[in-house]
Design a protein around this motif. Structure first.
Motif, PDB file in Angstrom:
ATOM      1  N   TYR A   9     110.729  43.435  34.810  1.00 37.81           N
ATOM      2  CA  TYR A   9     109.602  44.264  35.172  1.00 37.81           C
ATOM      3  C   TYR A   9     108.560  44.730  34.528  1.00 37.81           C
ATOM      4  CZ  TYR A   9     111.655  44.311  40.105  1.00 37.81           C
ATOM      5  OH  TYR A   9     112.052  43.716  41.159  1.00 37.81           O
ATOM      6  N   ASN A  10     108.598  44.110  33.278  1.00 37.47           N
ATOM      7  CA  ASN A  10     107.295  44.231  32.285  1.00 37.47           C
ATOM      8  C   ASN A  10     107.500  45.339  31.434  1.00 37.47           C
ATOM      9  OD1 ASN A  10     105.518  42.001  32.869  1.00 37.47           O
ATOM     10  ND2 ASN A  10     105.579  42.991  34.925  1.00 37.47           N
ATOM     11  N   VAL A  11     108.837  45.701  31.272  1.00 36.89           N
ATOM     12  CA  VAL A  11     109.035  46.810  30.080  1.00 36.89           C
ATOM     13  C   VAL A  11     109.272  46.075  28.672  1.00 36.89           C
ATOM     14  CG1 VAL A  11     110.637  48.517  29.099  1.00 36.89           C
ATOM     15  CG2 VAL A  11     110.033  48.550  31.586  1.00 36.89           C
ATOM     16  N   ARG A  12     108.327  46.515  27.738  1.00 38.41           N
ATOM     17  CA  ARG A  12     108.411  45.614  26.587  1.00 38.41           C
ATOM     18  C   ARG A  12     109.646  46.080  25.846  1.00 38.41           C
ATOM     19  NH1 ARG A  12     102.668  48.306  24.638  1.00 38.41           N
ATOM     20  NH2 ARG A  12     103.821  49.918  25.491  1.00 38.41           N
ATOM     21  N   GLU A  13     109.951  44.939  25.225  1.00 39.41           N
ATOM     22  CA  GLU A  13     111.452  45.337  24.079  1.00 39.41           C
ATOM     23  C   GLU A  13     111.309  46.244  23.381  1.00 39.41           C
ATOM     24  OE1 GLU A  13     114.512  42.227  21.927  1.00 39.41           O
ATOM     25  OE2 GLU A  13     112.590  41.322  22.969  1.00 39.41           O
ATOM     26  N   ARG A  14     110.334  46.545  22.656  1.00 36.92           N
ATOM     27  CA  ARG A  14     110.223  47.492  21.807  1.00 36.92           C
ATOM     28  C   ARG A  14     110.189  48.836  22.292  1.00 36.92           C
ATOM     29  NH1 ARG A  14     104.179  45.941  21.722  1.00 36.92           N
ATOM     30  NH2 ARG A  14     103.242  47.677  22.480  1.00 36.92           N
ATOM     31  N   SER A  15     110.011  49.015  23.714  1.00 38.56           N
ATOM     32  CA  SER A  15     109.997  50.308  24.522  1.00 38.56           C
ATOM     33  C   SER A  15     111.398  50.521  25.086  1.00 38.56           C
ATOM     34  CB  SER A  15     109.001  50.138  25.525  1.00 38.56           C
ATOM     35  OG  SER A  15     107.810  50.042  24.854  1.00 38.56           O
ATOM     36  N   LEU A  16     112.573  49.495  25.026  1.00 42.24           N
ATOM     37  CA  LEU A  16     113.514  49.905  25.637  1.00 42.24           C
ATOM     38  C   LEU A  16     114.390  51.044  25.205  1.00 42.24           C
ATOM     39  CD1 LEU A  16     114.956  46.302  25.827  1.00 42.24           C
ATOM     40  CD2 LEU A  16     114.373  47.815  27.708  1.00 42.24           C
ATOM     41  N   ALA A  17     114.268  51.166  23.982  1.00 45.94           N
ATOM     42  CA  ALA A  17     114.982  52.612  23.237  1.00 45.94           C
ATOM     43  C   ALA A  17     114.538  53.498  23.697  1.00 45.94           C
ATOM     44  CB  ALA A  17     114.953  52.216  21.824  1.00 45.94           C
ATOM     45  N   SER A  18     113.002  53.690  23.943  1.00 43.57           N
ATOM     46  CA  SER A  18     112.490  54.913  24.414  1.00 43.57           C
ATOM     47  C   SER A  18     112.770  55.382  25.769  1.00 43.57           C
ATOM     48  CB  SER A  18     110.918  54.921  24.156  1.00 43.57           C
ATOM     49  OG  SER A  18     110.412  55.842  24.975  1.00 43.57           O
ATOM     50  N   VAL A  19     112.949  54.165  26.645  1.00 44.94           N
ATOM     51  CA  VAL A  19     113.199  54.279  28.164  1.00 44.94           C
ATOM     52  C   VAL A  19     114.507  54.748  28.274  1.00 44.94           C
ATOM     53  CG1 VAL A  19     113.431  52.780  30.246  1.00 44.94           C
ATOM     54  CG2 VAL A  19     111.513  52.453  28.841  1.00 44.94           C
ATOM     55  N   ILE A  20     115.456  54.131  27.543  1.00 43.97           N
ATOM     56  CA  ILE A  20     116.831  54.417  27.771  1.00 43.97           C
ATOM     57  C   ILE A  20     117.099  56.141  27.234  1.00 43.97           C
ATOM     58  CG2 ILE A  20     119.347  54.083  27.185  1.00 43.97           C
ATOM     59  CD1 ILE A  20     118.395  51.065  27.041  1.00 43.97           C
ATOM     60  N   ALA A  21     116.626  56.205  26.167  1.00 45.08           N
ATOM     61  CA  ALA A  21     116.899  57.616  25.495  1.00 45.08           C
ATOM     62  C   ALA A  21     116.274  58.801  26.347  1.00 45.08           C
ATOM     63  CB  ALA A  21     116.088  57.628  24.191  1.00 45.08           C
ATOM     64  N   GLN A  22     115.021  58.460  27.088  1.00 44.89           N
ATOM     65  CA  GLN A  22     114.451  59.543  27.917  1.00 44.89           C
ATOM     66  C   GLN A  22     115.230  59.710  29.247  1.00 44.89           C
ATOM     67  OE1 GLN A  22     110.018  59.190  28.655  1.00 44.89           O
ATOM     68  NE2 GLN A  22     110.251  57.302  27.714  1.00 44.89           N
ATOM     69  N   TYR A  23     115.831  58.656  29.860  1.00 44.32           N
ATOM     70  CA  TYR A  23     116.616  58.460  31.114  1.00 44.32           C
ATOM     71  C   TYR A  23     117.680  57.496  30.875  1.00 44.32           C
ATOM     72  CZ  TYR A  23     117.211  58.532  36.123  1.00 44.32           C
ATOM     73  OH  TYR A  23     117.496  58.838  37.432  1.00 44.32           O
ATOM     74  N   PRO A  24     119.006  57.968  30.160  1.00 41.79           N
ATOM     75  CA  PRO A  24     120.110  57.070  30.145  1.00 41.79           C
ATOM     76  C   PRO A  24     120.752  56.914  31.339  1.00 41.79           C
ATOM     77  CG  PRO A  24     120.499  59.386  29.233  1.00 41.79           C
ATOM     78  CD  PRO A  24     118.921  59.166  29.476  1.00 41.79           C
ATOM     79  N   GLU A  25     120.409  57.615  32.469  1.00 38.91           N
ATOM     80  CA  GLU A  25     120.997  57.303  33.930  1.00 38.91           C
ATOM     81  C   GLU A  25     120.635  55.926  34.366  1.00 38.91           C
ATOM     82  OE1 GLU A  25     120.019  60.214  33.037  1.00 38.91           O
ATOM     83  OE2 GLU A  25     121.516  61.515  33.270  1.00 38.91           O
ATOM     84  N   ILE A  26     119.304  55.377  33.796  1.00 38.32           N
ATOM     85  CA  ILE A  26     119.007  54.121  34.455  1.00 38.32           C
ATOM     86  C   ILE A  26     120.123  53.005  34.156  1.00 38.32           C
ATOM     87  CG2 ILE A  26     117.518  53.446  32.391  1.00 38.32           C
ATOM     88  CD1 ILE A  26     115.276  52.909  34.173  1.00 38.32           C
ATOM     89  N   LEU A  27     120.693  53.303  33.017  1.00 41.54           N
ATOM     90  CA  LEU A  27     121.622  52.165  32.737  1.00 41.54           C
ATOM     91  C   LEU A  27     122.893  51.962  33.792  1.00 41.54           C
ATOM     92  CD1 LEU A  27     122.074  52.604  28.669  1.00 41.54           C
ATOM     93  CD2 LEU A  27     120.702  50.976  29.961  1.00 41.54           C
ATOM     94  N   GLY A  28     123.065  53.082  34.411  1.00 35.05           N
ATOM     95  CA  GLY A  28     124.054  53.109  35.470  1.00 35.05           C
ATOM     96  C   GLY A  28     123.581  52.916  36.868  1.00 35.05           C
ATOM     97  N   SER A  29     122.541  52.797  37.076  1.00 37.95           N
ATOM     98  CA  SER A  29     121.923  52.818  38.552  1.00 37.95           C
ATOM     99  C   SER A  29     121.998  51.488  38.983  1.00 37.95           C
ATOM    100  CB  SER A  29     120.681  53.624  38.744  1.00 37.95           C
ATOM    101  OG  SER A  29     119.565  52.546  37.859  1.00 37.95           O
ATOM    102  N   ASP A  30     121.870  51.029  40.389  1.00 36.29           N
ATOM    103  CA  ASP A  30     121.405  50.083  40.987  1.00 36.29           C
ATOM    104  C   ASP A  30     120.165  49.845  40.696  1.00 36.29           C
ATOM    105  OD1 ASP A  30     121.870  47.706  42.419  1.00 36.29           O
ATOM    106  OD2 ASP A  30     121.976  48.609  44.444  1.00 36.29           O
ATOM    107  N   LEU A  31     119.818  49.078  39.529  1.00 35.72           N
ATOM    108  CA  LEU A  31     118.285  49.263  39.106  1.00 35.72           C
ATOM    109  C   LEU A  31     117.642  47.985  39.961  1.00 35.72           C
ATOM    110  CD1 LEU A  31     116.305  50.321  37.530  1.00 35.72           C
ATOM    111  CD2 LEU A  31     117.112  49.006  35.350  1.00 35.72           C
TER     112      LEU A  31
END
Length: 528
Positions: free
Chosen positions: A324-346
């Protein structure tokens, strides 16, 4: 004759041939052996011809011997000890044999099994387990389990619970849990999750675990919360999984003083294997680009993320973000901001949210990717929140294109309090007199406190007659703003970009009290 009558009275005599004297029969008392004195008898002055004949002597001794034997038997009947020995000897043959005892045991068990089957319990797993010998005792156990809230289905899920004695096992364990503070309302679910606790010894099994938890800085008042959330912890060995998982977390940077709070909020960590669960998770996040110390801080604040399945949930969700067009270099920032995103039915959420944003703001797929990078919590925004904020901005006079730019540049706008936004906009419009484009360029204006920041700074700038952007005015600390007020003019290189998430903020040294000193939320609130 006179000597004979004084020393011995004889009622009769047989076997004497032709006595040389006459014997006079007399009725005398019963002969008592202790009164017989043999020496005087042997000294009788009998005629010589009687001494030569042995018949008298033999008959007399035989008569005395017979009387002696008969009187002994008559005066001493069977004693009590003899009777008991004889009865004991005979009772050995009255006891059931081993085969008969085994047969009786099988019959008793068959009756118990028949009772259990009659109420819907499947007793197949009970073979070899010591059970009550009577149906009444088994019925007592079943009734007690029913009073605790357990159903027949619960018993069938763990039929071995029927091997627990009500008085010896169940009641002592339940009393101990109650003393610790475990609520009665939670006992049913507690036993459904960990019925094995009813087999436990309070002293040998339960008390050492409680002492260990207290040694991990879990407050006494929080022990019930830990047990209710994760009753399985009572079955772990202290020197096993629990100690190694805690040691590993401290090793990667989780503060020793934070462990108590971490375990209180997510005690499931105590049951996680380091090599199989925790370490692979940490190493995967490091591979994405999150520093180890930042991961430790995330675990301190949101320890439940360790419960996200790496293979089934975390890795697929990361791949989904890239789709969904999240850049690879931004993955760390996305997860650090909202780690719950890793456990959702994304995957399903992203599909729904992208369609919603597209219908409201006419966003493209790349625009949606930027929104996720700046505010990954956007995946959880409901439709009404999005629509209400968009409608408010339309009322303020912004065009749909301007709103689109504002949302893509600062999606947090959609999660702000609308009442605060209205107060800030009224001051912006009435007192500051700026064009709407200033807000389009700096939508974060709505996040600053009106009385604490916006008003005092605007007054100082207006007093000096300076012309500046909203970003230059607001996006800095109070100390830096005071230095700016000493400038004669505004330097272009002094302009600051829009506020973005900074990974370094996670790794700053701790200040103040430990995160373990948190307010315990109500038990009924479910953590993710």
């Amino acid at each position: 004759m006179s000597v004979l009558s004084q020393n011995m009275n004889i009622r009769g005599c047989t076997g004497i041939a032709k006595p040389g004297f006459s014997l006079v029969p007399m009725d005398l008392p019963f002969l008592r052996l202790r009164e017989v004195h043999l020496p005087p008898i042997l000294a009788l002055p009998l005629p010589c011809n009687l001494n030569k004949k042995s018949g008298f002597k033999i008959s007399f001794q035989q008569s005395v011997a017979e009387r002696s034997f008969s009187s002994s038997r008559a005066s001493k009947p069977y004693s009590g000890q003899v009777k008991k020995k004889e009865e004991r000897a005979s009772s050995l043959y009255m006891r059931p044999s081993l085969s008969e005892m085994k047969k009786q045991t099988m019959e008793n068990r068959a009756r118990v099994y028949e009772f259990l089957k009659g109420i819907g319990v499947v007793p197949d797993e009970l073979d070899g387990l010591e059970l009550p010998v009577t149906v009444d005792v088994m019925r007592e156990r079943v009734d007690f389990l029913h009073k605790l809230g357990l159903t027949i289905e619960d018993i069938n899920n763990y039929p071995l619970v029927l091997g627990c004695s009500v008085k010896k096992n169940m009641i002592p364990v339940l009393d101990y849990l109650g003393k610790l503070g475990v609520r009665k309302s939670s006992i049913t679910e507690f036993l459904r999750r960990y019925p094995q606790v009813l087999h436990s010894s309070v002293v040998v099994d339960l008390q050492p675990v409680i002492k260990y938890l207290q040694g991990m800085d879990i407050k006494q008042a929080d022990i019930p919360r830990v047990l209710e959330r994760y009753p399985e912890v009572l079955g772990f060995k202290l020197e096993g999984t629990m100690s190694t998982s805690v040691a590993y977390l401290v090793g990667i940077g989780v503060g020793r003083r934070e462990i108590g709070g971490v375990l209180t909020r997510y005690p499931e960590i105590l049951g996680m294997r380091v090599g199989r669960t925790i370490k692979p998770f940490v190493e995967y996040l490091e591979g994405i680009g999150i520093p180890g110390l930042a991961i430790a801080r995330l675990i301190e604040k949101r320890p439940h993320i360790l419960g996200f399945d790496l293979k089934e949930r975390v890795k697929p969700n990361v791949e989904c973000l890239l789709e969904y067009n999240v850049r690879e270099r931004s993955l760390a920032s996305v997860i650090a901001q909202y780690p719950e995103i890793l456990g959702s039915d994304l995957k399903s959420k992203l599909s729904t949210q992208q369609a919603l944003f597209d219908s409201v703001l006419n966003l493209g797929s790349e625009d949606f990717g930027q929104i996720l990078e700046r505010m990954p919590q956007a995946v959880s925004l409901n439709k009404s929140a999005i629509m209400n904020h968009v409608d408010f901005l339309k009322i303020c006079g912004f065009s749909l294109q301007q709103i689109k730019k504002m949302v893509v540049g600062y999606p947090q706008l959609l999660a702000l309090n609308l009442d605060i936004m209205k107060l800030n906009f009224d001051y912006f419009q009435m007192e500051m007199g700026r064009p709407l484009d200033d807000l389009v360029d700096f939508p974060a204006f709505f996040t600053y406190g009106l009385e604490s920041t916006i008003k005092p700074r605007h007054r100082q700038v207006a007093k000096r007659g300076l012309k500046c952007s909203l970003s230059w005015l607001l996006n800095c600390s109070d100390e830096k703003f005071d230095r700016r007020m000493s400038y004669e003019s505004i330097e272009l290189d002094d302009m600051e970009s829009e506020p973005m998430f900074d990974m370094k903020s996670l790794m700053e040294p701790r200040t103040g009290e430990s995160d373990s000193d948190y307010e315990t939320e109500d038990y009924d609130d479910d953590d993710m």
